[in-house]
Design an enzyme around this catalytic site. Structure first.
Site, PDB file in Angstrom:
ATOM      1  N   HIS A 128       1.305  71.051 -46.332  1.00 18.64           N
ATOM      2  CA  HIS A 128       0.733  72.183 -45.588  1.00 18.64           C
ATOM      3  C   HIS A 128      -0.683  72.506 -46.086  1.00 18.64           C
ATOM      4  O   HIS A 128      -1.620  72.636 -45.289  1.00 18.64           O
ATOM      5  CB  HIS A 128       1.649  73.407 -45.752  1.00 18.64           C
ATOM      6  CG  HIS A 128       1.121  74.667 -45.138  1.00 18.64           C
ATOM      7  ND1 HIS A 128       1.510  75.118 -43.895  1.00 18.64           N
ATOM      8  CD2 HIS A 128       0.222  75.589 -45.588  1.00 18.64           C
ATOM      9  CE1 HIS A 128       0.888  76.237 -43.610  1.00 18.64           C
ATOM     10  NE2 HIS A 128       0.093  76.559 -44.634  1.00 18.64           N
ATOM     11  N   GLU A 129      -0.831  72.607 -47.401  1.00 18.22           N
ATOM     12  CA  GLU A 129      -2.136  73.014 -47.947  1.00 18.22           C
ATOM     13  C   GLU A 129      -3.203  71.939 -47.719  1.00 18.22           C
ATOM     14  O   GLU A 129      -4.384  72.260 -47.526  1.00 18.22           O
ATOM     15  CB  GLU A 129      -2.011  73.352 -49.441  1.00 18.22           C
ATOM     16  CG  GLU A 129      -1.072  74.524 -49.757  1.00 18.22           C
ATOM     17  CD  GLU A 129      -1.400  75.817 -49.026  1.00 18.22           C
ATOM     18  OE1 GLU A 129      -2.583  76.048 -48.723  1.00 18.22           O
ATOM     19  OE2 GLU A 129      -0.457  76.589 -48.739  1.00 18.22           O
ATOM     20  N   HIS A 132      -4.873  72.605 -44.554  1.00 16.44           N
ATOM     21  CA  HIS A 132      -5.971  73.584 -44.656  1.00 16.44           C
ATOM     22  C   HIS A 132      -7.223  72.933 -45.222  1.00 16.44           C
ATOM     23  O   HIS A 132      -8.338  73.177 -44.745  1.00 16.44           O
ATOM     24  CB  HIS A 132      -5.570  74.742 -45.571  1.00 16.44           C
ATOM     25  CG  HIS A 132      -4.572  75.694 -44.978  1.00 16.44           C
ATOM     26  ND1 HIS A 132      -4.643  76.135 -43.679  1.00 16.44           N
ATOM     27  CD2 HIS A 132      -3.479  76.292 -45.525  1.00 16.44           C
ATOM     28  CE1 HIS A 132      -3.637  76.974 -43.441  1.00 16.44           C
ATOM     29  NE2 HIS A 132      -2.908  77.078 -44.545  1.00 16.44           N
ATOM     30  N   HIS A 138      -3.365  78.112 -39.416  1.00 16.29           N
ATOM     31  CA  HIS A 138      -1.916  78.222 -39.180  1.00 16.29           C
ATOM     32  C   HIS A 138      -1.550  78.020 -37.718  1.00 16.29           C
ATOM     33  O   HIS A 138      -2.251  78.472 -36.820  1.00 16.29           O
ATOM     34  CB  HIS A 138      -1.406  79.578 -39.665  1.00 16.29           C
ATOM     35  CG  HIS A 138      -1.374  79.670 -41.153  1.00 16.29           C
ATOM     36  ND1 HIS A 138      -1.673  80.812 -41.846  1.00 16.29           N
ATOM     37  CD2 HIS A 138      -1.082  78.725 -42.088  1.00 16.29           C
ATOM     38  CE1 HIS A 138      -1.559  80.589 -43.147  1.00 16.29           C
ATOM     39  NE2 HIS A 138      -1.214  79.318 -43.317  1.00 16.29           N
TER      40      HIS A 138
END
Lengths: 192, 118
Positions: A128-129, A132, A138
């Site tokens: 997930h990170e 980013h 998101h």
């Protein structure tokens, strides 16, 4: 999928190679370095398989494009961690490269070994990170890796079509990427 | 006999998914515009932190006002939840879940292009 304001992305010559390194000072001691490295290698490889970007681990933390570390409480970036659960991790948009994990969490690479009820899957959060770090914000799609929440003892590591479409719109597609490698349910819902 | 709180069932469901701070928000279950509940300002700080409210800390009150309703609606929309504007069970379950610390603010949802054949 969604982007940060201005749709920032890494702007490097092709083929793009981004380096990553682990902080020598800010780490956790109950997981082996080999396990942590393997988790991040798999997480980076997932993104690499869909876009023409390669990730290489380097020893020199300070010169790496992506800097990974575990921190507790206020660690100087204006985004203090809050102890067990709550906020699990955060990362910055391109081309900042900082990826911070909350050192207070019970990080797990294998739920059979990490028995805590509040254990958090490291690979899910890392994947997930990295999204980013690459420029994705998101997503509203609950099954997507870029959805903001993750329950303890839950694994969510496979990129869904929402993640793939979002990142490919920023960087283009990996020439070897095949949609058939995604979940059949994703492909059929996209077709419909 | 001790009366059960209406949020008991949901509370049990999310107990393992929430930390102490956010778990306390369960007492706001089913609150809606016009509600006045002690500690609501803490929930407003949560929405402030994740980019849904931009009211200065000193102006955060315990009333479920228009600003909070609009923040809840935006939160529900951003996270694919039913847009009720209320702190319903789906919304509370999401609020009390562990999450990424990156703000949901300053994001732009990609618009798909729609082409027509003429």
């Amino acid at each position: 999928y969604a982007y940060f304001d201005g749709e920032p992305r890494w702007d490097r010559s092709s083929p793009m190679i981004l380096t990553y390194a682990f902080s020598p000072d800010h780490t956790i001691d109950y997981l082996s370095s080999a396990d942590i490295r393997a988790v991040f290698e798999r997480s980076f490889a997932r993104w690499s398989s869909v876009i023409p970007v390669n990730f290489t681990e380097v020893d020199d933390y300070y010169s790496a494009d992506i800097k990974i570390g575990w921190y507790r409480g206020d660690h100087g970036d204006g985004q203090p961690f809050d102890g067990v659960l709550g906020v699990l991790a955060h990362a910055f948009s391109p081309e900042n490269g900082r990826l911070h994990l909350d050192g207070a969490e019970a990080w797990a690479v294998d739920f059979k070994e990490q028995k805590s009820k509040v254990a958090v899957d490291l690979e899910s959060v890392a994947t997930h990170e990295i999204g980013h770090i690459l420029g994705l914000a998101h997503s509203a799609v609950k099954d997507a890796v870029m959805y903001p929440s993750l329950s303890p003892r839950t694994k969510k590591v496979d990129l869904r079509i929402d993640d793939v479409e979002g990142i490919q719109a920023l960087y283009g597609s990996n020439p070897n990427f095949k949609y058939s490698s995604l979940y059949e349910s994703d492909i059929s819902s996209s077709r419909s | 006999r001790k009366l059960l709180d209406p949020s008991t069932e949901l509370t049990a469901d999310v107990r393992t998914n929430s930390n102490a701070t956010w778990h306390s928000f369960m007492r706001f279950l089913d609150a809606e515009k016009g509600s006045q509940l002690r500690g609501m300002s803490e929930l407003k700080k949560y929405f402030q932190r994740f980019g849904y409210l931009s009211i200065p800390n000193q102006n955060l009150t315990d009333s479920f006002d228009e600003d909070l309703e609009s923040a809840v609606l935006q939160y529900q929309k951003n996270l694919g939840l039913p847009a009720t504007g209320r702190l319903d069970s789906d919304t509370m379950k999401e609020i009390t879940s562990p999450r990424c610390g990156v703000s949901d603010k300053k994001t732009r949802t990609a618009q798909k292009l729609h082409a027509k054949i003429h």
